[in-house]
Design a protein around this motif. Sequence first.
Motif, PDB file in Angstrom:
ATOM      1  N   ALA A   1     -18.476  -7.095  27.217  1.00 22.67           N
ATOM      2  CA  ALA A   1     -19.549  -6.340  26.569  1.00 22.67           C
ATOM      3  C   ALA A   1     -19.700  -6.796  25.128  1.00 22.67           C
ATOM      4  O   ALA A   1     -18.756  -7.309  24.512  1.00 22.67           O
ATOM      5  CB  ALA A   1     -19.263  -4.836  26.613  1.00 22.67           C
ATOM      6  N   VAL A   2     -20.887  -6.605  24.591  1.00 26.55           N
ATOM      7  CA  VAL A   2     -21.157  -6.855  23.184  1.00 26.55           C
ATOM      8  C   VAL A   2     -22.127  -5.779  22.715  1.00 26.55           C
ATOM      9  O   VAL A   2     -22.977  -5.309  23.484  1.00 26.55           O
ATOM     10  CB  VAL A   2     -21.755  -8.264  22.955  1.00 26.55           C
ATOM     11  CG1 VAL A   2     -23.124  -8.413  23.613  1.00 26.55           C
ATOM     12  CG2 VAL A   2     -21.837  -8.591  21.473  1.00 26.55           C
ATOM     13  N   ASN A   3     -22.000  -5.360  21.471  1.00 27.43           N
ATOM     14  CA  ASN A   3     -22.944  -4.396  20.920  1.00 27.43           C
ATOM     15  C   ASN A   3     -23.814  -5.050  19.857  1.00 27.43           C
ATOM     16  O   ASN A   3     -23.339  -5.870  19.060  1.00 27.43           O
ATOM     17  CB  ASN A   3     -22.227  -3.169  20.344  1.00 27.43           C
ATOM     18  CG  ASN A   3     -21.410  -3.501  19.109  1.00 27.43           C
ATOM     19  OD1 ASN A   3     -20.691  -4.493  19.096  1.00 27.43           O
ATOM     20  ND2 ASN A   3     -21.503  -2.667  18.087  1.00 27.43           N
ATOM     21  N   ILE A   4     -25.086  -4.713  19.863  1.00 25.37           N
ATOM     22  CA  ILE A   4     -26.034  -5.192  18.866  1.00 25.37           C
ATOM     23  C   ILE A   4     -26.851  -3.994  18.400  1.00 25.37           C
ATOM     24  O   ILE A   4     -26.729  -2.891  18.948  1.00 25.37           O
ATOM     25  CB  ILE A   4     -26.961  -6.292  19.436  1.00 25.37           C
ATOM     26  CG1 ILE A   4     -27.704  -5.778  20.688  1.00 25.37           C
ATOM     27  CG2 ILE A   4     -26.164  -7.547  19.770  1.00 25.37           C
ATOM     28  CD1 ILE A   4     -28.692  -6.786  21.280  1.00 25.37           C
ATOM     29  N   ARG A   5     -27.673  -4.183  17.381  1.00 22.65           N
ATOM     30  CA  ARG A   5     -28.431  -3.058  16.865  1.00 22.65           C
ATOM     31  C   ARG A   5     -29.491  -2.611  17.869  1.00 22.65           C
ATOM     32  O   ARG A   5     -29.910  -3.378  18.753  1.00 22.65           O
ATOM     33  CB  ARG A   5     -29.077  -3.403  15.528  1.00 22.65           C
ATOM     34  CG  ARG A   5     -30.173  -4.460  15.586  1.00 22.65           C
ATOM     35  CD  ARG A   5     -30.722  -4.727  14.196  1.00 22.65           C
ATOM     36  NE  ARG A   5     -31.736  -5.762  14.220  1.00 22.65           N
ATOM     37  CZ  ARG A   5     -33.024  -5.547  14.499  1.00 22.65           C
ATOM     38  NH1 ARG A   5     -33.460  -4.320  14.802  1.00 22.65           N
ATOM     39  NH2 ARG A   5     -33.889  -6.549  14.504  1.00 22.65           N
ATOM     40  N   TYR A   6     -29.912  -1.361  17.741  1.00 17.42           N
ATOM     41  CA  TYR A   6     -30.961  -0.838  18.615  1.00 17.42           C
ATOM     42  C   TYR A   6     -32.322  -0.967  17.948  1.00 17.42           C
ATOM     43  O   TYR A   6     -32.472  -0.717  16.753  1.00 17.42           O
ATOM     44  CB  TYR A   6     -30.729   0.629  18.950  1.00 17.42           C
ATOM     45  CG  TYR A   6     -31.957   1.274  19.581  1.00 17.42           C
ATOM     46  CD1 TYR A   6     -32.262   1.028  20.917  1.00 17.42           C
ATOM     47  CD2 TYR A   6     -32.818   2.056  18.818  1.00 17.42           C
ATOM     48  CE1 TYR A   6     -33.394   1.573  21.487  1.00 17.42           C
ATOM     49  CE2 TYR A   6     -33.953   2.610  19.387  1.00 17.42           C
ATOM     50  CZ  TYR A   6     -34.233   2.368  20.726  1.00 17.42           C
ATOM     51  OH  TYR A   6     -35.376   2.899  21.293  1.00 17.42           O
ATOM     52  N   ASP A   7     -33.273  -1.360  18.745  1.00 13.95           N
ATOM     53  CA  ASP A   7     -34.680  -1.372  18.351  1.00 13.95           C
ATOM     54  C   ASP A   7     -35.468  -1.323  19.651  1.00 13.95           C
ATOM     55  O   ASP A   7     -35.099  -1.999  20.617  1.00 13.95           O
ATOM     56  CB  ASP A   7     -35.021  -2.640  17.558  1.00 13.95           C
ATOM     57  CG  ASP A   7     -36.454  -2.626  17.041  1.00 13.95           C
ATOM     58  OD1 ASP A   7     -37.380  -2.921  17.837  1.00 13.95           O
ATOM     59  OD2 ASP A   7     -36.642  -2.308  15.855  1.00 13.95           O
ATOM     60  N   PRO A   8     -36.532  -0.530  19.722  1.00 14.67           N
ATOM     61  CA  PRO A   8     -37.315  -0.479  20.971  1.00 14.67           C
ATOM     62  C   PRO A   8     -37.771  -1.849  21.437  1.00 14.67           C
ATOM     63  O   PRO A   8     -37.793  -2.130  22.646  1.00 14.67           O
ATOM     64  CB  PRO A   8     -38.499   0.422  20.605  1.00 14.67           C
ATOM     65  CG  PRO A   8     -38.008   1.265  19.485  1.00 14.67           C
ATOM     66  CD  PRO A   8     -37.070   0.393  18.699  1.00 14.67           C
ATOM     67  N   ASP A   9     -38.111  -2.726  20.490  1.00 21.77           N
ATOM     68  CA  ASP A   9     -38.568  -4.066  20.871  1.00 21.77           C
ATOM     69  C   ASP A   9     -37.433  -4.883  21.488  1.00 21.77           C
ATOM     70  O   ASP A   9     -37.659  -5.701  22.391  1.00 21.77           O
ATOM     71  CB  ASP A   9     -39.129  -4.799  19.655  1.00 21.77           C
ATOM     72  CG  ASP A   9     -40.443  -4.205  19.158  1.00 21.77           C
ATOM     73  OD1 ASP A   9     -41.121  -3.530  19.966  1.00 21.77           O
ATOM     74  OD2 ASP A   9     -40.774  -4.411  17.979  1.00 21.77           O
ATOM     75  N   ILE A  10     -36.214  -4.675  20.987  1.00 22.97           N
ATOM     76  CA  ILE A  10     -35.056  -5.386  21.551  1.00 22.97           C
ATOM     77  C   ILE A  10     -34.858  -4.975  23.003  1.00 22.97           C
ATOM     78  O   ILE A  10     -34.667  -5.817  23.886  1.00 22.97           O
ATOM     79  CB  ILE A  10     -33.787  -5.095  20.713  1.00 22.97           C
ATOM     80  CG1 ILE A  10     -33.870  -5.801  19.371  1.00 22.97           C
ATOM     81  CG2 ILE A  10     -32.527  -5.510  21.482  1.00 22.97           C
ATOM     82  CD1 ILE A  10     -32.712  -5.516  18.444  1.00 22.97           C
TER      83      ILE A  10
END
Length: 302
Positions: free
Chosen positions: A222-231
Amino acid sequence: MRFIEEVVVDEFLPTFRSMLAEALRERGLTQHEVAEALGISQSAVSKYAHGDVSRREEVLDDERVRDLVERVADGLATGDMSRVQALVEAEVLIRRLEAGDLLARLHEEAMPELADYEGYERIHDPESGLRTSEQVRSSVRRALRRLTNASGFAGLIPNVGSNLVECLPDAATVDDVAGVPGRIFDVKGRATVPGDPEFGVSEHVASVLLSAREAGRDVHAAVNIRYDPDIVDDLDAAGYDCIEFDADAPVDPIREALADREDLSDTFVCYQTGGYGIEPITYVLGPDADAVVTAVKALLDR
């Protein structure tokens, strides 16, 4: 990198052979007969006799080695022991000395980093799990290189930092999950990895991975990245199933969100849009570290 077999050849055998050659000469064998008995040249016997071979004190002082030298010398001198039996006796002792004993200590002296592993015999035991754990760490290292070398990845790192993790096949706790110690941070536009992957250093992303596994998902990384609706939309468009969960849920939110999903792709996305004091985050989960990095790179390549 030095193998224990090299320690046997370079540190043990010259001393053992010199001791045996000396013992045979004391029993009246000629230099030629000693060479025949040991399967070495007469010049080698001469070097042993004149002390021209470096000898390890640890081997010389080991009572088990001295006892074997005496028994083999007696047997070869009288003819009661064949060369094959002498070889077998020596091999048995060597295997014993390799198993966390004299030769293991000499090996650690030649390669100090081996001392970091509890139970030296794990190095030589294919069933110990050490090989698997090192393969997992290697997988994380390779994937980290892909991730941190990807242009634009630093822009996907959330305020809390990112982590890339991968677990052992039967992982049950965070100690079974390898990740980046201290997390990956954006330092002036560059993704910075503070240290080599280790087990038990990721509480946050490792817990998400373990929750997904408890929900029956066959994921190992697993990896975590920032949230954005476009992502999330871009990941969905790239063919990755995206599941929202409630960060404020009183029970395990990841496990609850995934419990009834049976049609998920091998690599999928879980995300939460934030809560009181909780930063919104996107998680990519998959079969291995390379797979989750491939999903992140799909974002950057769009």
